[in-house]
Design an enzyme around this catalytic site. Sequence first.
Site, PDB file in Angstrom:
ATOM      1  N   LYS A 122       0.820  -1.210   0.000  1.00  0.00           N
ATOM      2  CA  LYS A 122       0.000   0.000   0.000  1.00  0.00           C
ATOM      3  C   LYS A 122       0.863   1.274   0.000  1.00  0.00           C
ATOM      4  O   LYS A 122       0.413   2.320  -0.449  1.00  0.00           O
ATOM      5  CB  LYS A 122      -0.934   0.016   1.213  1.00  0.00           C
ATOM      6  CG  LYS A 122      -1.872  -1.181   1.347  1.00  0.00           C
ATOM      7  CD  LYS A 122      -2.981  -1.159   0.327  1.00  0.00           C
ATOM      8  CE  LYS A 122      -4.182  -2.039   0.674  1.00  0.00           C
ATOM      9  NZ  LYS A 122      -3.916  -3.467   0.823  1.00  0.00           N
TER      10      LYS A 122
HETATM   11  C1  LIG Z   1      -4.609  -4.549   0.423  1.00  0.00           C
HETATM   12  C2  LIG Z   1      -3.877  -5.827   0.355  1.00  0.00           C
HETATM   13  C3  LIG Z   1      -4.198  -6.811  -0.593  1.00  0.00           C
HETATM   14  C4  LIG Z   1      -5.361  -6.683  -1.531  1.00  0.00           C
HETATM   15  O1  LIG Z   1      -5.191  -5.658  -2.495  1.00  0.00           O
HETATM   16  P1  LIG Z   1      -6.466  -5.065  -3.258  1.00  0.00           P
HETATM   17  O2  LIG Z   1      -5.962  -3.899  -4.013  1.00  0.00           O
HETATM   18  O3  LIG Z   1      -7.458  -4.705  -2.215  1.00  0.00           O
HETATM   19  O4  LIG Z   1      -6.978  -6.168  -4.141  1.00  0.00           O
HETATM   20  C5  LIG Z   1      -3.397  -7.939  -0.635  1.00  0.00           C
HETATM   21  N1  LIG Z   1      -2.364  -8.115   0.223  1.00  0.00           N
HETATM   22  C6  LIG Z   1      -2.049  -7.198   1.146  1.00  0.00           C
HETATM   23  C7  LIG Z   1      -0.911  -7.467   2.061  1.00  0.00           C
HETATM   24  C8  LIG Z   1      -2.783  -6.017   1.244  1.00  0.00           C
HETATM   25  O5  LIG Z   1      -2.455  -5.108   2.173  1.00  0.00           O
END
Ligand SMILES: *Cc1c(COP(=O)(O)O)cnc(C)c1O
Length: 468
Positions: free
Chosen positions: A115
């Site tokens: 993120k």
């Molecule tokens: C947010 C997240 C996901 C999922 O990503 P999306 O964009 O919501 O599909 C997968 N793995 C981790 C570690 C995340 O923080």
Amino acid sequence: MNAMQYISTRGKAPPLDFAQTTMAGLAEDGGLYVPATWKTFSEREIRALRGLSYAQLATRIISRFSGDSIPDATLAQLVKHAYRGFRQVAVAPLKQLDDSLYLLELFHGPTWAFKDFALQFLGRLFGYFLSKHKQTCTIIGATSGDTGSAAIAAVRGLDAVTLYMLHPHARVSPVQRRQMTTVLDANIHNLAVDGTFDDCQNLVKAMFNDAAFREKHRLSAVNSINWARIAAQTVYYFHAALKLGAPEQAVNFSVPSGNFGNVFAGYAARTMGLPINRLIVGCNQNDILARFFASGRMARRTLKASISPSMDIQISSNFERYLFEILDRDSEQVGALMARFAAHGDFRLEPEVHRKATALFSAHSLSDAETSAEIKRVYQQSGELIDPHSAIGIAAARQFPETGVPTVALGTAHPAKFGDAVTAACGAPVPLPRPLQEIMQHEERMRRVPNDLDAVKVILERNDARLA
Ligand SMILES: *Cc1c(COP(=O)(O)O)cnc(C)c1O
């Protein structure tokens, strides 16, 4: 002039430029903003991207989305600062796991999950746009764990921004919680909601859909409904594909998915001209996406907590952007399907539309036991410790081997962030990096709230009154 216009997937909100789209988050008609037209790269232009640093690459790619909303030199500065705090020079190192399978490590940012790629940039973008217009805003967000800490790390201490982050109480890991609640800056407010992530997301959406409230508090969003996040995430698809020989060599990507934001960024990169052969969606037992790709029917079920909590989602909000594309941008149909989904928890696509979706996407879901088995397998074969989310991407990739096309699985979190699950799976202790050790001792601040829209609104009202 190089204005980029953004339109709503539901067709009833005014088109906006990149700056306005970034600040708006969700469209006023409840839809999501998407580019009015896709700016593409020719093969020659893709070749010219080889050898650039991550920040240089990001500047080139994001400028296709930002148009004339940001001067080139400013964008280059924002991007440089966004990726400066990453612990690896490569920013997103690519590791070979076997003959044709690679792991793209996206967890070397400040909060140890992918993120950061979007939010370190988005925080700086907010800072830039707000100071340019001498404005302030209130960001509200919902988090299944990782968005929250990444957003908080990105905007803490910014005078122009007040952040409210909603997380499902007792459904995020202790490390994830502490990454949020130990940030004591005055502009950061953590709300622990008695409910699930979907409840948190619905509260956020409801506040956005209240036009008067939204206007009064100048609401902005940092969830992946914000287009700037998708824009920033397209960059690492280019980065990895270029490393593996694009544009001459096509590549598959396997993406552990929840909200469909990350994998939609892959779809965006492909639409911009990157030779992506297949996009593989990995799910945990909350497998709404896998069931959709198997059947053409999107149907919500009860949420079940898993060892990959950042994917414990039954409403994949970014899927609407993809729906808009496969329905040939028919916003009437998108609006009707989303209304049906909100009322009945399901919708079905016509068989030929479903076929179009599966021509590019494959999906696979894993139980917790299968996820643990994959963590153990990777550890025994390569000595690598991988987190449960990344394990789902890797295991899903193995389901769809293709000769001559390498597959890149996206490593979305550092194993230490989910150390208990990793140790339970493979027996190896996961050392907690020093910065994460430290927050386990720090003071926490959060506020527990019921899953109730009015209760949350009152908190924002009172705070704003106090700040005024
Ligand atoms: C947010 C997240 C996901 C999922 O990503 P999306 O964009 O919501 O599909 C997968 N793995 C981790 C570690 C995340 O923080």
